[in-house]
Write an enzyme that holds these catalytic residues in place. Structure first.
Site, PDB file in Angstrom:
ATOM      1  N   ASP A   1       0.873  -1.178   0.000  1.00  0.00           N
ATOM      2  CA  ASP A   1       0.000   0.000   0.000  1.00  0.00           C
ATOM      3  C   ASP A   1       0.909   1.227   0.000  1.00  0.00           C
ATOM      4  O   ASP A   1       1.622   1.476   0.985  1.00  0.00           O
ATOM      5  CB  ASP A   1      -0.888  -0.034   1.253  1.00  0.00           C
ATOM      6  CG  ASP A   1      -1.842   1.157   1.299  1.00  0.00           C
ATOM      7  OD1 ASP A   1      -1.632   2.141   0.558  1.00  0.00           O
ATOM      8  OD2 ASP A   1      -2.794   1.099   2.083  1.00  0.00           O
TER       9      ASP A   1
ATOM     10  N   TYR B   1      -7.818  14.423  -9.752  1.00  0.00           N
ATOM     11  CA  TYR B   1      -6.779  13.613 -10.412  1.00  0.00           C
ATOM     12  C   TYR B   1      -5.753  14.529 -11.098  1.00  0.00           C
ATOM     13  O   TYR B   1      -4.541  14.374 -10.914  1.00  0.00           O
ATOM     14  CB  TYR B   1      -7.466  12.692 -11.419  1.00  0.00           C
ATOM     15  CG  TYR B   1      -6.553  11.876 -12.303  1.00  0.00           C
ATOM     16  CD1 TYR B   1      -5.693  10.919 -11.772  1.00  0.00           C
ATOM     17  CD2 TYR B   1      -6.586  12.036 -13.693  1.00  0.00           C
ATOM     18  CE1 TYR B   1      -4.890  10.142 -12.594  1.00  0.00           C
ATOM     19  CE2 TYR B   1      -5.789  11.257 -14.522  1.00  0.00           C
ATOM     20  CZ  TYR B   1      -4.937  10.314 -13.979  1.00  0.00           C
ATOM     21  OH  TYR B   1      -4.145   9.548 -14.800  1.00  0.00           O
TER      22      TYR B   1
ATOM     23  N   LYS C   1      -1.794  15.169 -10.364  1.00  0.00           N
ATOM     24  CA  LYS C   1      -0.795  14.890 -11.413  1.00  0.00           C
ATOM     25  C   LYS C   1       0.140  16.097 -11.609  1.00  0.00           C
ATOM     26  O   LYS C   1       1.346  15.930 -11.786  1.00  0.00           O
ATOM     27  CB  LYS C   1      -1.484  14.496 -12.727  1.00  0.00           C
ATOM     28  CG  LYS C   1      -2.035  13.079 -12.720  1.00  0.00           C
ATOM     29  CD  LYS C   1      -0.908  12.043 -12.687  1.00  0.00           C
ATOM     30  CE  LYS C   1      -1.362  10.670 -12.349  1.00  0.00           C
ATOM     31  NZ  LYS C   1      -0.284   9.709 -12.116  1.00  0.00           N
TER      32      LYS C   1
ATOM     33  N   ILE D   1      -5.040   5.408 -22.540  1.00  0.00           N
ATOM     34  CA  ILE D   1      -4.347   4.191 -22.996  1.00  0.00           C
ATOM     35  C   ILE D   1      -5.388   3.133 -23.383  1.00  0.00           C
ATOM     36  O   ILE D   1      -6.321   2.854 -22.625  1.00  0.00           O
ATOM     37  CB  ILE D   1      -3.399   3.644 -21.902  1.00  0.00           C
ATOM     38  CG1 ILE D   1      -2.389   4.717 -21.468  1.00  0.00           C
ATOM     39  CG2 ILE D   1      -2.688   2.379 -22.385  1.00  0.00           C
ATOM     40  CD1 ILE D   1      -1.481   5.267 -22.549  1.00  0.00           C
TER      41      ILE D   1
END
Ligand code: NAD
Ligand code: AKB
Length: 318
Positions: free
Chosen positions: A56, A146, A150, A176
């Site tokens: 983790d 998110y 980033k 992707i």
């Protein structure tokens, strides 16, 4: 001091990218030299072909213990919560993406690892960013948790490069596309789901609008980018953690038209949901000239070649 064959640890190894990057790294460095880690039950291949440990990344202690025990030289840090899942649970996204990334960098610095790979994303961009051929250096005002993690991850990685001399590298992946492991909860996931539904039911209900073009990349190019960037001559790199990388850009309508060339009965309907508003903040296409100049980046797959390969590989599965 690193041995001649480096010891590699991959976090988040059971995800869409990790489940294909691990076998690729094991081919390169030897099965026993690539340790896959995750908090999720690994697919049998990942566990049987080489070492696997539970890890983790939100625990600095666990991260440090594992890197030390395994005498790691290189870490590919893939554990993350992606855009759509992040909006459902911003607190979890912050913990995994921010605390996890800090822990990886801090443990790598303390233990003197040789290299760290931390992928970034087109999610670092926002509505104020130029949407067509988005430049390398541009406005980074993301609107998702998110994207915020980033941008912070890129900056933190760059800080470790400049302040501590740690060799941290990363590229801003587009969506992707792959056929082995399903994507983990992003806005670009439609571009994978569409193939499964087209082959099984000849019909797909798309959660983005027909004309929402986004940058995308096929998995072989994604793996190539990671490995090529990590093997690039460090002295040639002016950037480190934030390379734009591009391969193709298309909208759901354009992807559906390409799939129809192989499955003529295929039908698509559009029922945009909350992911539409995320997609609308992201670029339509990316300028990746810095990656091309600094480490020779060049993709192999365009839209027709990717679609042909996806259908060829998925059809026998159904
Ligand atoms: P994914 O969601 O498929 O996999 C992420 C993995 O992280 C999962 O296996 C999950 O179990 C694991 N994880 C979650 N919490 C964890 C924790 N606390 N500790 C350890 N592991 C944990 O993601 P992916 O698509 O493989 O993405 C890998 C990296 O690439 C991420 O950094 C992501 O932001 C980046 N990226 C992916 C894409 C894409 O389209 N797949 C695009 C741009 C960037
Ligand atoms: C997502 O949609 O969240 C990811 C990404 C582009 O980072 N696929």
């Amino acid at each position: 001091m690193a041995s001649s064959t480096p010891k590699v640890v991959v976090t988040g190894a059971c995800g869409q990218i990790g489940s294909e990057l691990v076998p690729e790294l094991r081919k390169r460095y030897g099965k026993e030299n690539v340790m896959a880690t995750d908090i999720k039950e690994p697919p049998p291949e990942l566990r049987e072909d080489g070492p696997f440990e539970w890890l983790d990344v939100t625990s600095l202690e666990e991260v440090g213990r594992l890197l030390k025990k395994y005498k790691a030289d290189i870490i590919y840090h893939l554990a993350a919560i992606l855009s759509a899942k992040g909006e459902q649970n911003p607190n979890l996204a912050w913990k995994v993406n921010m605390i996890g990334t800090y822990n990886i960098l801090e443990a790598a610095r303390e233990l003197g690892l040789n290299q760290v790979f931390i992928p970034s994303s087109i999610a670092v961009f926002g509505p104020e960013t130029p949407k067509i051929m988005t430049p390398q250096e541009t406005i980074l005002l993301p609107k998702t948790i998110y994207g915020i993690t980033k941008v912070a991850g890129e900056l933190l990685g760059e800080y470790y490069v400049r302040r501590f001399g740690l060799d941290v590298r990363g590229c801003r992946y587009p969506g992707i596309i792959s056929y082995r492991t399903p994507p983990g909860g992003g806005t670009t996931d439609y571009a994978v789901a569409i193939f499964h539904e087209a082959i099984k039911y000849k019909r797909y209900i798309c959660f983005l609008k027909e004309d929402t073009a986004l940058p995308m990349m096929y998995m072989p190019d994604c793996l190539k980018a990671a490995i090529q960037l990590m093997e690039a001559d460090r002295s040639r790199l002016k950037h480190h953690t934030n390379f734009n990388v591009a391969a193709m850009s298309f909208s759901p309508g354009e992807l559906a038209a390409e799939i129809k060339k192989h499955i003529p009965e295929f039908e698509i309907v559009y029922e945009p949901d909350e992911r539409q508003s995320i997609a609308e903040t992201w670029p339509r296409s990316i300028d990746d000239s810095a990656a091309r100049e600094e480490w020779g980046w060049q993709p192999d797959y365009d839209l027709p070649r990717m679609v042909e390969d996806m259908i060829k590989n998925l059809k026998p599965q159904f």
